[in-house]
Motif scaffolding. Structure first.
Motif, short mmCIF file in Angstrom:
data_model
loop_
_atom_site.label_atom_id
_atom_site.label_comp_id
_atom_site.label_asym_id
_atom_site.label_seq_id
_atom_site.Cartn_x
_atom_site.Cartn_y
_atom_site.Cartn_z
N ALA A 228 0.84 -1.19 0.00
CA ALA A 228 0.00 0.00 0.00
C ALA A 228 0.88 1.25 0.00
CB ALA A 228 -0.92 0.01 1.22
N TYR A 229 0.59 2.17 -0.90
CA TYR A 229 1.35 3.42 -1.03
C TYR A 229 0.47 4.59 -0.56
CZ TYR A 229 4.64 0.74 -3.88
OH TYR A 229 5.54 -0.19 -4.32
N HIS A 230 1.08 5.51 0.17
CA HIS A 230 0.38 6.70 0.65
C HIS A 230 1.23 7.94 0.35
CE1 HIS A 230 -1.57 3.50 2.97
NE2 HIS A 230 -2.62 4.29 3.03
N VAL A 231 0.59 9.09 0.41
CA VAL A 231 1.26 10.36 0.16
C VAL A 231 1.75 10.91 1.50
CG1 VAL A 231 1.05 12.69 -0.75
CG2 VAL A 231 -0.20 10.81 -1.83
N ARG A 232 3.06 11.02 1.62
CA ARG A 232 3.63 11.56 2.86
C ARG A 232 3.56 13.09 2.87
NH1 ARG A 232 7.71 9.79 6.39
NH2 ARG A 232 8.17 8.03 5.00
N GLU A 233 3.91 13.71 1.74
CA GLU A 233 4.02 15.17 1.71
C GLU A 233 3.85 15.66 0.29
OE1 GLU A 233 7.26 18.64 3.07
OE2 GLU A 233 7.80 16.51 3.06
N VAL A 234 3.31 16.88 0.15
CA VAL A 234 3.19 17.55 -1.14
C VAL A 234 3.97 18.86 -1.06
CG1 VAL A 234 1.65 18.58 -2.84
CG2 VAL A 234 0.95 16.52 -1.61
N ARG A 235 4.89 19.07 -2.00
CA ARG A 235 5.72 20.27 -2.01
C ARG A 235 5.50 21.04 -3.30
NH1 ARG A 235 11.47 17.41 -0.20
NH2 ARG A 235 10.78 16.67 1.88
N PHE A 236 5.92 22.31 -3.27
CA PHE A 236 5.82 23.19 -4.43
C PHE A 236 7.16 23.88 -4.64
CE2 PHE A 236 1.64 22.89 -2.48
CZ PHE A 236 0.86 22.52 -3.55
N SER A 237 7.60 23.92 -5.88
CA SER A 237 8.87 24.58 -6.20
C SER A 237 8.65 25.57 -7.33
CB SER A 237 9.91 23.54 -6.63
OG SER A 237 9.54 22.90 -7.84
N GLY A 238 9.41 26.65 -7.31
CA GLY A 238 9.29 27.66 -8.34
C GLY A 238 8.54 28.89 -7.86
N PRO A 239 8.52 29.94 -8.68
CA PRO A 239 7.79 31.17 -8.32
C PRO A 239 6.28 30.93 -8.37
CG PRO A 239 8.65 31.35 -10.55
CD PRO A 239 9.17 30.06 -10.01
N SER A 240 5.69 30.62 -7.22
CA SER A 240 4.27 30.22 -7.20
C SER A 240 3.33 31.41 -7.34
CB SER A 240 3.96 29.48 -5.90
OG SER A 240 4.19 30.32 -4.78
N GLY A 241 3.68 32.57 -6.80
CA GLY A 241 2.78 33.72 -6.88
C GLY A 241 1.63 33.67 -5.90
N LEU A 242 1.35 32.51 -5.32
CA LEU A 242 0.29 32.34 -4.33
C LEU A 242 0.88 31.79 -3.05
CD1 LEU A 242 -2.52 30.71 -6.54
CD2 LEU A 242 -2.33 33.12 -5.87
N ARG A 243 0.17 31.98 -1.97
CA ARG A 243 0.64 31.47 -0.69
C ARG A 243 0.54 29.94 -0.67
NH1 ARG A 243 -2.94 34.47 3.61
NH2 ARG A 243 -4.49 33.75 2.09
N SER A 244 1.41 29.33 0.11
CA SER A 244 1.41 27.87 0.20
C SER A 244 0.09 27.35 0.76
CB SER A 244 2.58 27.41 1.09
OG SER A 244 2.55 26.02 1.26
N LYS A 245 -0.54 28.13 1.64
CA LYS A 245 -1.81 27.71 2.22
C LYS A 245 -2.89 27.62 1.14
CE LYS A 245 -5.03 28.84 5.96
NZ LYS A 245 -5.33 29.78 7.07
N GLU A 246 -2.87 28.56 0.19
CA GLU A 246 -3.85 28.50 -0.90
C GLU A 246 -3.61 27.28 -1.78
OE1 GLU A 246 -4.96 32.40 -2.79
OE2 GLU A 246 -3.12 33.03 -1.77
#
Length: 618
Positions: free
Chosen positions: A167-185
């Motif tokens: 069984a595989y699960h998602v541990r974490e989701v990350r974002f890289s690069g100039p997002s322009g939006l807050r990580s919470k959004e």
């Protein structure tokens, strides 16, 4: 005379060639299909030119049905044309007796019912669907093998061997690069991969209790589309969102999305064309993109198309860039200037046009039910709000399915259980609705405190009656109910643990509520309840009224995904270039106060389940 044989040879992709005398596509004079009474569909037609490629497709299509053990095509030519004969050898029909899982602890639910015709092709489809379900649950390495085992006279068991794997699960989701939006959004836009914290942590001692979503490629792609829609709805029409790095360690996946927000655009003009009069949508203050208003307009247009009986509805967004504002005021830097509407001078702007397309209106041709063995077809049809000849209104279809789900002896019916066949030439829509019956039911209840306060323990079992009769006297719509209630002797009723008990029994005939037969259903016939029979009848109908008020008589429709394109005009050759840019996901809004409606419906269900023990106790 020449012929082609298709049987075990076809499995290996080889066959004998069919050689015709040299001629320019002779016409097929006669066409015969022998060896079967099934309604088979082939492309080859009498009176049309002989086409060996088309015959090959017909043979492969017939073989893919799994109905035949051998397929033979014979043809001969005369002065009048070609005589063509399809000779089919049917595979013995086997009907499902039971489904056996290996290992036996598996609780998957294949979409098959006892007594249904089975063949190797159907078995492979069932195995593929079960594997898809396991992959969605995070078992990416799952394997499902299906084998038909003949037993008895024209019966067979379906053996399903399941290997779930890791069984595989998602541990974490990350974002890289100039997002322009807050990580919470960005995290808030995720629905299928975002880990959720159920309990807060205690600093470095404990990181809290997290719920990690199953990992699958489909779930990651779904959240990728949601992120792209988030950027487009925020006015970032040039945004680029892709799947970057993917790391899996000990069954835990870390997903990284590469994000480049690009420039933020303002809208000068927004209009919706193609569905009646052109509608203009006023931009928000400072020219910000109002995705909510646009989605409301698109969803309303789809609802209007459904009411007109048009099942084919599509939308497309086209963006046209406008020249940037570039005037300069003396003594002020261009980057500090603002236009009169408070937009930065030089900021990009565009016009947006939503183009809608609706197909022709369809009417209901045939409505067929499958999967029901005891209940009559007439009882199911009374629950529908659609009739043959009516406009194909998908909203009324969803309401009809919700009414079928409220029938007490059917499992919930959804739009996935409906197969729609459109006949464009006749503008007819034929519906095939698959249902599944419950054979019986049982319930067990007991006190949470002293028996004198919360009531005694009890047990109830209901069995469906045989399929006899019709209308209100249709026995298959009745339950023969037997209830057993244990209660202390009256002089020991004040004790919480009375050693001696007496038993009360109840034998009754119950007909659950049937939409379309409201006053003829929803009652329990037994002389032991006395006035409680009338009270139960009234409570059942009051419960149905509460469920209708709570909105449970209509299923929430799915949203729509609208692609967006840039539309630019080159000055040299005046050609229009259209390139992809993003997508806008529009979801149907939830009904207001939905939580309160659901709570009221659940409270009514609890009251209904409490009614019978209360009547027996008194």
């Amino acid at each position: 005379m020449w012929a082609r044989w298709f049987g075990s040879i076809l499995v290996f992709g080889s066959c004998f060639p069919l050689v015709l005398p040299a001629s320019d596509s002779p016409l097929i004079q006669t066409l015969q299909i022998r060896g079967t009474r099934r309604a088979v569909e082939i492309e080859t037609r009498a009176g049309e030119p002989f086409d060996e490629t088309r015959i090959d497709r017909d043979v492969h299509r017939l073989w893919a049905t799994g109905w035949f053990d051998d397929i033979r095509v014979e043809s001969s030519q005369s002065a009048e044309g070609v005589q063509l004969i399809f000779t089919l050898v049917e595979r013995p029909r086997l009907y499902l007796r039971r489904i056996e899982f290996k290992p036996t602890r598996e609780r998957l639910k294949p979409d098959l019912q006892k007594g249904e015709a089975v063949n190797p092709v159907l078995a492979k489809k069932v195995a593929a669907e079960l594997r898809r379900q396991l992959v969605e649950q995070g078992f990416a390495d799952a394997r499902v093998e299906a084998k038909i085992k003949p037993v008895g006279l024209r019966q067979a068991d379906l053996d399903l061997r399941v290997e779930r794997g890791r069984a595989y699960h998602v541990r974490e989701v990350r974002f890289s690069g100039p997002s322009g939006l807050r990580s919470k959004e960005l995290q808030g836009a995720l629905r299928f991969t975002r880990p959720r914290r159920l309990l807060p942590g205690l600093g470095r001692l404990w990181h809290g209790w997290w719920l990690h979503e199953p990992f699958s490629e489909q779930r990651v792609q779904a959240d990728l589309e949601r992120l792209r829609s988030l950027y487009f709805s925020g006015g970032y029409f040039d945004a680029r969102v892709e799947i970057g790095a993917l790391t899996i360690i000990d069954g835990k996946a870390t997903v990284t999305f590469d994000v480049d927000s690009g420039r933020h655009y303002y809208l000068e003009h927004v209009e919706v064309v193609g569905a009646g009069p052109t509608k203009e949508i006023l931009p928000q203050p400072q020219g910000a993109f109002s995705a909510k208003k646009l989605c409301q307009c698109l969803l309303e247009a789809r609802r209007e198309a459904e009411k007109r009986g048009a099942p084919d509805f599509s939308a497309e967004l086209q963006l046209k860039p406008l020249p940037a504002r570039a005037w300069v005021l003396p003594g002020i830097k261009p980057t500090d200037q603002q236009s009169p509407d408070r937009r930065a001078v030089g900021s990009p702007s565009a016009d947006l046009t939503a183009k809608l397309k609706t197909g022709p209106a369809y009417r209901i041709g045939r409505i067929e039910f499958s999967g029901h063995h005891a209940v009559s077809d007439a009882t199911l049809r009374r629950a529908l709000l659609l009739r043959e000849g009516d406009l194909f209104d998908q909203e009324r279809l969803r309401r009809s399915l919700a009414r079928l789900s409220r029938i007490g002896f059917l499992e919930p019916v959804t739009t996935s259980d409906v197969h729609t066949e459109l006949a464009p030439d006749e503008h007819r829509a034929n519906l095939k609705i698959r249902v599944k019956e419950n054979r019986g039911r049982w319930s067990l209840w007991g006190p949470l405190g002293p028996a004198s306060v919360s009531g005694p323990p009890g047990f109830m079992v209901g069995v469906r009656l045989p399929p006899l009769g019709q209308g209100p006297a249709e026995l298959s719509t009745y339950y023969a109910t037997f209830a057993l209630l244990a209660s202390p002797w009256p002089w020991l009723s004040l004790l919480a643990s009375a050693p001696r008990v007496r038993w009360q029994t109840l034998v009754a005939f119950e007909r659950p509520y049937l939409p379309g037969q409201s006053w003829q259903s929803g009652f329990l016939l037994t002389p032991q309840l006395g006035w409680g029979t009338v009270a139960g009848y009234g409570l059942t109908h009051a419960l149905q009224a509460v469920q209708i008020t709570a909105g449970q008589d209509s299923a929430r429709p799915s949203g729509i995904s609208v692609p967006a394109l840039w539309r630019t005009i080159e000055r040299e050759d005046n050609q229009v270039n259209i390139g992809g840019t993003g997508v806008l996901n529009c979801e149907e809004p939830k009904p207001s106060w939905m939580w309160l409606r659901t709570a009221g419906s659940e409270a009514a269900n609890v009251a209904a389940s409490w009614f019978l023990p209360a009547m027996l106790r008194h």
